[in-house]
Design an enzyme around this catalytic site. Structure first.
Site, PDB file in Angstrom:
ATOM      1  N   HIS A  72       0.850  -1.195   0.000  1.00  0.00           N
ATOM      2  CA  HIS A  72       0.000   0.000   0.000  1.00  0.00           C
ATOM      3  C   HIS A  72       0.882   1.240   0.000  1.00  0.00           C
ATOM      4  CE1 HIS A  72      -3.961  -1.862   1.722  1.00  0.00           C
ATOM      5  NE2 HIS A  72      -3.399  -2.624   0.811  1.00  0.00           N
ATOM      6  N   TYR A 384       4.457   6.634   9.792  1.00  0.00           N
ATOM      7  CA  TYR A 384       3.663   5.444   9.461  1.00  0.00           C
ATOM      8  C   TYR A 384       4.524   4.400   8.739  1.00  0.00           C
ATOM      9  CZ  TYR A 384      -0.621   2.794   8.720  1.00  0.00           C
ATOM     10  OH  TYR A 384      -1.584   1.818   8.759  1.00  0.00           O
TER      11      TYR A 384
HETATM   12  C1  PHB Z   1      -5.030  -4.434  10.676  1.00  0.00           C
HETATM   13  O1  PHB Z   1      -5.115  -4.640   9.445  1.00  0.00           O
HETATM   14  O2  PHB Z   1      -5.297  -5.321  11.496  1.00  0.00           O
HETATM   15  C2  PHB Z   1      -4.633  -3.100  11.171  1.00  0.00           C
HETATM   16  C3  PHB Z   1      -4.244  -2.121  10.273  1.00  0.00           C
HETATM   17  C4  PHB Z   1      -3.872  -0.868  10.733  1.00  0.00           C
HETATM   18  C5  PHB Z   1      -3.906  -0.600  12.078  1.00  0.00           C
HETATM   19  C6  PHB Z   1      -4.299  -1.571  12.987  1.00  0.00           C
HETATM   20  C7  PHB Z   1      -4.665  -2.826  12.525  1.00  0.00           C
HETATM   21  O3  PHB Z   1      -3.577   0.654  12.530  1.00  0.00           O
END
Ligand code: PHB
Ligand code: RFL
Length: 390
Positions: A72, A384
């Site tokens: 992504h 991130y």
């Molecule tokens: C998940 O896909 O489980 C997931 C994705 C992003 C997050 C937390 C969990 O911030």
């Protein structure tokens, strides 16, 4: 029995550490109290930072991740009924990969077993002795009921938030920092096609919601709830209505389907400082917990053990004690930055019952800044995707 490093816990931290140490020619044993089948079926995190993916690739456990992981290049922040993309590729040149934690664990377990690794599942009563001395020992009972006594050089406490290793530090030595949030996340897995090709973090007056994914036919979603909420109390219809309401936006339709897994996750921020005492080194959730809003938990565990493996390598290969002595401070620098980011994402996106109208407007202004200032968006994107690992 004697080994160089006794690793307690076969989660991401323990298994990755075991793999990295093996590659450095350092012997170890992993002691885990759950069964292999349970570990390989427990649904948790889903987002791998750029550096975590690079580490798995560089150490030969990235083949399935490369085939099945979903790359992504951004996320969407949704508020006021409109979506705003944070373009990681444009802002940082990097991306994240959606690949479930238990799939990472399956890959690591398979690699360790293929390399002849010593993994002991379903052990009981793990007890640490002499962590402050030159001769630490670990005692436990193995799956067959036989008592094991392990002499080792070092103990790696990778036993998660509810483990026993942290308690082996003398009373008064570690300082603990804790924040409990007044809400939890209701998480589901549903049989449905993806509703979005990127993750959607939605802020709504009813509360936060997150649209994530797993495969082309399985989707992962969450919504903010009461942390004491019994998950069974919600009908499928109520769950979908809540998710629909919180993610509504023009031109968007959330695809529904059979919900086959559900659970409520508590949210807290926790740090144990220092992360080492004598010959005991903590890594991952054993030393720190973050709320999942920043997707940092698993990635921090990987960052810790990358540092720890390098420090142990310096000790065994060059007789250097410095990197091991510097481990806690070096790991904590990253941990506190991730704590800040996870707290910040949480505070910016969740509904706080005590919030005033002023707080609500300030929260929206903060989101507006993040999606309209390139500098602010870059800051979010950099955190991130994560900084490189050791
Ligand atoms: C998940 O896909 O489980 C997931 C994705 C992003 C997050 C937390 C969990 O911030
Ligand atoms: P883990 O994965 O908890 O692994 C610790 C292992 O140690 C074992 N253990 C023991 N073994 C022997 N003796 C004992 N006395 C032991 N006590 C415990 C446990 O059985 C376990 O196998 O810690 P690790 O390796 O540090 O990895 C950390 C990550 O697992 C964690 O940060 C994330 O999964 C956090 N987390 C999430 N993070 C995200 O970024 N996104 C998410 O969506 C997300 N969802 C979650 C989560 C954590 C959850 N927990 C802890 C309940 C969902 C849940 C439900």
């Amino acid at each position: 029995m004697r080994t160089q490093v006794a690793i307690i816990g076969a989660g991401p931290a323990g298994l990755l550490l075991s793999h990295l140490l093996h590659r450095a020619g350092i012997a170890g044993v992993v002691l885990e109290n759950r069964s292999r089948a349970t570990i390989e079926a427990t649904i948790r995190a889903g987002v791998l930072e750029h550096g975590t993916v690079a580490l798995l690739n560089a150490t030969g456990v990235g083949a399935r991740l490369a085939r099945e992981g979903l790359v992504h290049e951004g996320i969407e922040l949704r508020f006021g009924g409109a979506g705003h993309r944070i373009d990681f590729a444009a802002l940082t040149g990097k991306a994240i990969t959606v690949y479930p934690q238990h799939e990472v664990l399956k890959d690591l377990i398979a690699a360790r077993l293929a390399d002849g690794g010593d993994l002991r599942f379903s052990v009981a009563d793990v007890r640490l002795e002499g962590v402050g001395t030159e001769h630490p020992r670990v005692h436990c009972t193995d799956a067959a009921g036989t008592a094991l006594h392990i002499d080792c050089d070092f103990i790696a406490g990778c036993d998660g938030a509810h483990g026993i290793c942290r308690q082996a530090m003398p009373e008064g030595v570690p300082r603990e920092y804790l924040r409990i949030y007044p809400f939890g996340w209701f998480g589901i897995l549903a049989e449905a096609p993806p509703s979005s090709h990127e993750l959607i973090y939605a802020r709504h007056d009813r509360g936060f919601a997150l649209i994530s994914t797993r495969t082309p036919t399985v989707q992962r979603m969450y919504f903010q709830c009461d942390p004491a909420e019994p998950a069974e109390r919600w009908s499928e219809r109520q769950i979908w209505d809540e998710l629909q309401a919180r993610t509504a936006a023009t031109g968007f339709s959330l695809h529904e389907g059979r919900i086959f897994q559900r659970g409520v996750i508590a949210m807290r921020s926790f740090v144990c400082e220092p992360m080492a005492h004598g010959r005991l080194f903590l890594a991952g959730d054993a030393a720190h917990v973050v709320p999942p809003t920043g997707a940092k938990g698993l990635n921090l565990a990987a960052a810790d053990v990358a540092l720890l493996a390098r420090a142990l390598d310096a000790h065994y290969r060059e007789g250097k004690r410095g990197p091991l002595e510097a481990y806690s401070a070096a790991a904590l620098a990253r941990v506190w930055r991730a704590q800040h980011f996870s707290w910040w994402m949480t505070s910016m996106l969740h509904r706080f019952d005590e919030a005033t109208e002023f707080d609500r407007r300030r929260q929206l202004a903060e989101l507006d800044l993040v999606v309209s200032s390139r500098a602010a968006a870059t800051s979010l994107a950099e955190m991130y995707v994560g900084s490189p690992l050791a």
